[in-house]
Design a protein around this motif. Structure first.
Motif, mmCIF file in Angstrom:
data_model
loop_
_atom_site.group_PDB
_atom_site.id
_atom_site.type_symbol
_atom_site.label_atom_id
_atom_site.label_comp_id
_atom_site.label_asym_id
_atom_site.label_seq_id
_atom_site.Cartn_x
_atom_site.Cartn_y
_atom_site.Cartn_z
ATOM 1 N N ILE A 189 -11.077 -26.252 16.278
ATOM 2 C CA ILE A 189 -11.606 -25.017 16.869
ATOM 3 C C ILE A 189 -10.478 -24.030 17.147
ATOM 4 N N ARG A 190 -9.387 -24.558 17.647
ATOM 5 C CA ARG A 190 -8.150 -23.816 17.896
ATOM 6 C C ARG A 190 -8.342 -22.538 18.710
ATOM 7 N N PRO A 191 -8.825 -22.673 19.949
ATOM 8 C CA PRO A 191 -8.949 -21.483 20.804
ATOM 9 C C PRO A 191 -7.575 -20.955 21.199
ATOM 10 N N ALA A 192 -7.531 -19.703 21.613
ATOM 11 C CA ALA A 192 -6.307 -19.181 22.218
ATOM 12 C C ALA A 192 -6.054 -20.035 23.451
ATOM 13 N N SER A 193 -4.807 -20.403 23.685
ATOM 14 C CA SER A 193 -4.541 -21.313 24.785
ATOM 15 C C SER A 193 -3.176 -21.043 25.393
ATOM 16 N N SER A 194 -3.082 -21.312 26.679
ATOM 17 C CA SER A 194 -1.813 -21.224 27.397
ATOM 18 C C SER A 194 -1.621 -22.520 28.163
ATOM 19 N N MET A 195 -0.375 -22.972 28.276
ATOM 20 C CA MET A 195 -0.047 -24.100 29.137
ATOM 21 C C MET A 195 1.042 -23.613 30.090
ATOM 22 N N ILE A 196 0.752 -23.738 31.374
ATOM 23 C CA ILE A 196 1.611 -23.172 32.397
ATOM 24 C C ILE A 196 1.970 -24.248 33.412
ATOM 25 N N GLU A 197 3.257 -24.353 33.742
ATOM 26 C CA GLU A 197 3.656 -25.285 34.794
ATOM 27 C C GLU A 197 3.476 -24.611 36.151
ATOM 28 N N VAL A 198 2.862 -25.362 37.071
ATOM 29 C CA VAL A 198 2.675 -24.896 38.445
ATOM 30 C C VAL A 198 3.364 -25.882 39.380
ATOM 31 N N SER A 199 3.704 -25.433 40.570
ATOM 32 C CA SER A 199 4.418 -26.313 41.500
ATOM 33 C C SER A 199 3.530 -27.436 42.011
ATOM 34 N N SER A 200 2.230 -27.178 42.160
ATOM 35 C CA SER A 200 1.310 -28.230 42.577
ATOM 36 C C SER A 200 -0.119 -27.749 42.396
ATOM 37 N N LEU A 201 -1.030 -28.707 42.415
ATOM 38 C CA LEU A 201 -2.457 -28.414 42.415
ATOM 39 C C LEU A 201 -2.976 -28.769 43.807
ATOM 40 N N ILE A 202 -4.271 -28.649 44.028
ATOM 41 C CA ILE A 202 -4.839 -28.800 45.373
ATOM 42 C C ILE A 202 -4.623 -30.195 45.968
ATOM 43 N N ASP A 203 -4.442 -31.196 45.113
ATOM 44 C CA ASP A 203 -4.164 -32.571 45.551
ATOM 45 C C ASP A 203 -2.947 -33.037 44.757
ATOM 46 N N PRO A 204 -1.938 -33.602 45.399
ATOM 47 C CA PRO A 204 -0.727 -34.023 44.688
ATOM 48 C C PRO A 204 -0.987 -35.037 43.566
ATOM 49 N N ALA A 205 -2.098 -35.763 43.623
ATOM 50 C CA ALA A 205 -2.413 -36.739 42.575
ATOM 51 C C ALA A 205 -2.917 -36.069 41.301
ATOM 52 N N LEU A 206 -3.341 -34.808 41.404
ATOM 53 C CA LEU A 206 -3.831 -34.082 40.231
ATOM 54 C C LEU A 206 -2.649 -33.545 39.442
ATOM 55 N N LEU A 207 -2.645 -33.818 38.155
ATOM 56 C CA LEU A 207 -1.526 -33.436 37.295
ATOM 57 C C LEU A 207 -1.870 -32.306 36.340
ATOM 58 N N VAL A 208 -3.176 -32.050 36.134
ATOM 59 C CA VAL A 208 -3.606 -31.037 35.167
ATOM 60 C C VAL A 208 -4.905 -30.414 35.628
ATOM 61 N N GLU A 209 -5.041 -29.117 35.368
ATOM 62 C CA GLU A 209 -6.267 -28.374 35.626
ATOM 63 C C GLU A 209 -6.466 -27.445 34.448
ATOM 64 N N ILE A 210 -7.709 -27.338 33.968
ATOM 65 C CA ILE A 210 -7.979 -26.525 32.783
ATOM 66 C C ILE A 210 -9.161 -25.606 33.049
ATOM 67 N N GLU A 211 -9.049 -24.357 32.570
ATOM 68 C CA GLU A 211 -10.131 -23.392 32.551
ATOM 69 C C GLU A 211 -10.529 -23.182 31.086
ATOM 70 N N ALA A 212 -11.780 -22.801 30.866
ATOM 71 C CA ALA A 212 -12.220 -22.538 29.494
ATOM 72 C C ALA A 212 -13.188 -21.361 29.483
ATOM 73 N N ASP A 213 -13.078 -20.529 28.464
ATOM 74 C CA ASP A 213 -14.000 -19.417 28.241
ATOM 75 C C ASP A 213 -14.662 -19.640 26.886
ATOM 76 N N ALA A 214 -15.962 -19.383 26.836
ATOM 77 C CA ALA A 214 -16.701 -19.569 25.593
ATOM 78 C C ALA A 214 -17.614 -18.373 25.357
ATOM 79 N N ILE A 215 -17.925 -18.140 24.105
ATOM 80 C CA ILE A 215 -18.905 -17.111 23.716
ATOM 81 C C ILE A 215 -19.959 -17.813 22.871
ATOM 82 N N VAL A 216 -21.222 -17.680 23.302
ATOM 83 C CA VAL A 216 -22.337 -18.283 22.570
ATOM 84 C C VAL A 216 -22.957 -17.193 21.720
ATOM 85 N N PRO A 217 -22.975 -17.374 20.408
ATOM 86 C CA PRO A 217 -23.542 -16.321 19.546
ATOM 87 C C PRO A 217 -25.039 -16.135 19.765
#
Length: 127
Positions: free
Chosen positions: A99-127
């Motif tokens: 599918i190869r969507p446009a994507s960014s990977m960004i390092e952040v200092s922390s998420l809402i819980d220290p045990a969380l290592l990754v968070e992802i957002e997604a945008d889609a368009i339904v024809p």
């Protein structure tokens, strides 16, 4: 234009004022999604497994709003340790390599819980 909200059932949604996903017209925006569960994290300290769980949850949200991963046009990936980008990238590629969507990977200092290592957002368009 109709606005449809999808809830994850998290107790914080009404308090903070957010939805798991929102569909307006043909656009679907899936909020930052993690692998959090009550009392822990799916995948433990394995960032690749956390990523797979996040993508599974994003897929379910899309499906509930009448879309699929093939409709995703953009992802934003937030990681707490960019040196582990390949583990996240491989898991992302398991879902999006064709599918190869446009994507960014960004390092952040922390998420809402220290045990969380990754968070992802997604945008889609339904024809």
């Amino acid at each position: 234009m109709e606005r449809r909200l999808l809830s994850s059932g998290a107790k914080w949604e009404p308090v903070v004022g957010y939805s798991r996903a929102v569909k307006v017209g043909s656009w679907i925006m899936v909020a930052g999604t993690t692998a959090a569960i009550e009392g822990g994290v799916v995948g433990g300290n394995d960032i690749g497994e956390q990523t797979r769980e996040v993508l599974r949850r994003i897929t379910l949200a899309l499906e509930e709003l009448g879309a699929g991963v093939e409709h995703v046009v953009r992802t934003r990936i937030y990681v707490t340790d960019i040196s582990r980008w390949q583990e996240v990238g491989y898991a992302h590629g398991e879902v999006f390599s064709a599918i190869r969507p446009a994507s960014s990977m960004i390092e952040v200092s922390s998420l809402i819980d220290p045990a969380l290592l990754v968070e992802i957002e997604a945008d889609a368009i339904v024809p």
